[in-house]
Motif scaffolding. Structure first.
Motif, PDB file in Angstrom:
ATOM      1  N   CYS A  25      35.050  40.730  39.242  1.00 16.00           N
ATOM      2  CA  CYS A  25      34.167  40.492  41.537  1.00 16.00           C
ATOM      3  C   CYS A  25      35.059  41.231  41.623  1.00 16.00           C
ATOM      4  O   CYS A  25      34.743  41.459  43.709  1.00 16.00           O
ATOM      5  CB  CYS A  25      35.244  39.330  41.711  1.00 16.00           C
ATOM      6  SG  CYS A  25      37.123  39.362  41.604  1.00 16.00           S
ATOM      7  N   SER A  27      37.765  42.268  43.431  1.00 20.08           N
ATOM      8  CA  SER A  27      38.660  42.292  44.084  1.00 20.08           C
ATOM      9  C   SER A  27      40.160  42.942  43.475  1.00 20.08           C
ATOM     10  O   SER A  27      39.957  43.203  42.421  1.00 20.08           O
ATOM     11  CB  SER A  27      39.394  40.478  43.433  1.00 20.08           C
ATOM     12  OG  SER A  27      38.758  39.969  44.152  1.00 20.08           O
ATOM     13  N   SER A  54      43.483  37.798  40.318  1.00 17.51           N
ATOM     14  CA  SER A  54      44.545  36.691  41.253  1.00 17.51           C
ATOM     15  C   SER A  54      43.649  35.594  41.625  1.00 17.51           C
ATOM     16  O   SER A  54      43.620  35.154  42.600  1.00 17.51           O
ATOM     17  CB  SER A  54      45.440  37.054  41.794  1.00 17.51           C
ATOM     18  OG  SER A  54      45.421  38.646  42.668  1.00 17.51           O
ATOM     19  N   ALA A  55      42.055  36.541  42.327  1.00 22.71           N
ATOM     20  CA  ALA A  55      41.495  35.680  42.881  1.00 22.71           C
ATOM     21  C   ALA A  55      41.071  34.316  42.816  1.00 22.71           C
ATOM     22  O   ALA A  55      40.721  33.771  41.140  1.00 22.71           O
ATOM     23  CB  ALA A  55      40.034  36.685  42.837  1.00 22.71           C
ATOM     24  N   ASP A  56      40.909  33.760  43.757  1.00 19.50           N
ATOM     25  CA  ASP A  56      40.885  32.275  43.399  1.00 19.50           C
ATOM     26  C   ASP A  56      39.851  31.984  42.043  1.00 19.50           C
ATOM     27  O   ASP A  56      39.950  31.021  42.048  1.00 19.50           O
ATOM     28  CB  ASP A  56      40.649  31.602  45.487  1.00 19.50           C
ATOM     29  CG  ASP A  56      41.751  31.712  45.754  1.00 19.50           C
ATOM     30  OD1 ASP A  56      42.023  31.370  45.103  1.00 19.50           O
ATOM     31  OD2 ASP A  56      41.909  31.177  46.745  1.00 19.50           O
ATOM     32  N   ASP A  57      38.093  32.028  42.578  1.00 18.94           N
ATOM     33  CA  ASP A  57      37.075  32.284  41.864  1.00 18.94           C
ATOM     34  C   ASP A  57      37.021  32.982  40.458  1.00 18.94           C
ATOM     35  O   ASP A  57      35.958  33.359  40.222  1.00 18.94           O
ATOM     36  CB  ASP A  57      35.771  32.132  42.551  1.00 18.94           C
ATOM     37  CG  ASP A  57      36.311  31.099  44.300  1.00 18.94           C
ATOM     38  OD1 ASP A  57      37.150  29.611  43.475  1.00 18.94           O
ATOM     39  OD2 ASP A  57      35.165  31.672  44.696  1.00 18.94           O
ATOM     40  N   CYS A  58      38.297  33.524  40.716  1.00 13.91           N
ATOM     41  CA  CYS A  58      37.939  34.649  39.013  1.00 13.91           C
ATOM     42  C   CYS A  58      38.657  33.773  38.258  1.00 13.91           C
ATOM     43  O   CYS A  58      38.023  33.493  36.812  1.00 13.91           O
ATOM     44  CB  CYS A  58      38.063  35.602  39.965  1.00 13.91           C
ATOM     45  SG  CYS A  58      37.607  37.028  38.845  1.00 13.91           S
ATOM     46  N   GLY A  59      39.720  34.914  37.639  1.00 12.43           N
ATOM     47  CA  GLY A  59      40.570  34.613  37.066  1.00 12.43           C
ATOM     48  C   GLY A  59      40.525  35.782  35.774  1.00 12.43           C
ATOM     49  O   GLY A  59      40.617  35.033  34.541  1.00 12.43           O
TER      50      GLY A  59
END
Length: 82
Positions: A25, A27, A54-59
Motif C-alpha cells: 500500500c 504506507s 500498520s495501515a488500517d486496510d493493509c497489514g
C-alpha cells in the motif's frame, strides 16, 4: 485458513532519514514494527528483516532485505528503532 501475502518493502526516495514503505500500500513502515526474523516467526518467508504494515486496510508482511541493502548503514535503522 487465511492466505498470507508477502511483499517487498521499498526504500523511500529523497528521504533524509532512511524510510521504508510497504510494498503493498506504500504506507510508511513504522520502525517499531520492523524486526529481525529470528526464532521462526515467519518460517515460510526467507527474509532476514520483516516489516509489518500498520495501515488500517493493509497489514501486509514485508521483506525489508532489498530495501535495507540500499541503506549505507542498515544497523543505524535498528539503533533508531530501539
Amino acid at each position: 485458513m487465511t492466505e498470507q501475502h508477502h511483499f517487498t518493502a521499498i526504500l523511500a526516495e529523497g528521504s533524509a532519514v532512511p524510510t521504508l514503505l510497504c510494498g503493498h500500500c506504500r504506507s510508511i513502515l513504522s520502525r517499531t514494527r520492523i524486526f529481525r526474523n529470528k526464532g521462526g516467526q515467519h518460517q515460510e518467508m526467507e527474509c532476514k528483516v520483516i516489516g509489518l504494515c500498520s495501515a488500517d486496510d493493509c497489514g501486509a508482511v514485508n521483506c525489508c532485505d532489498q530495501a535495507l541493502a540500499l541503506v549505507e548503514n542498515p544497523e543505524r535503522l535498528f539503533g533508531i528503532a530501539s
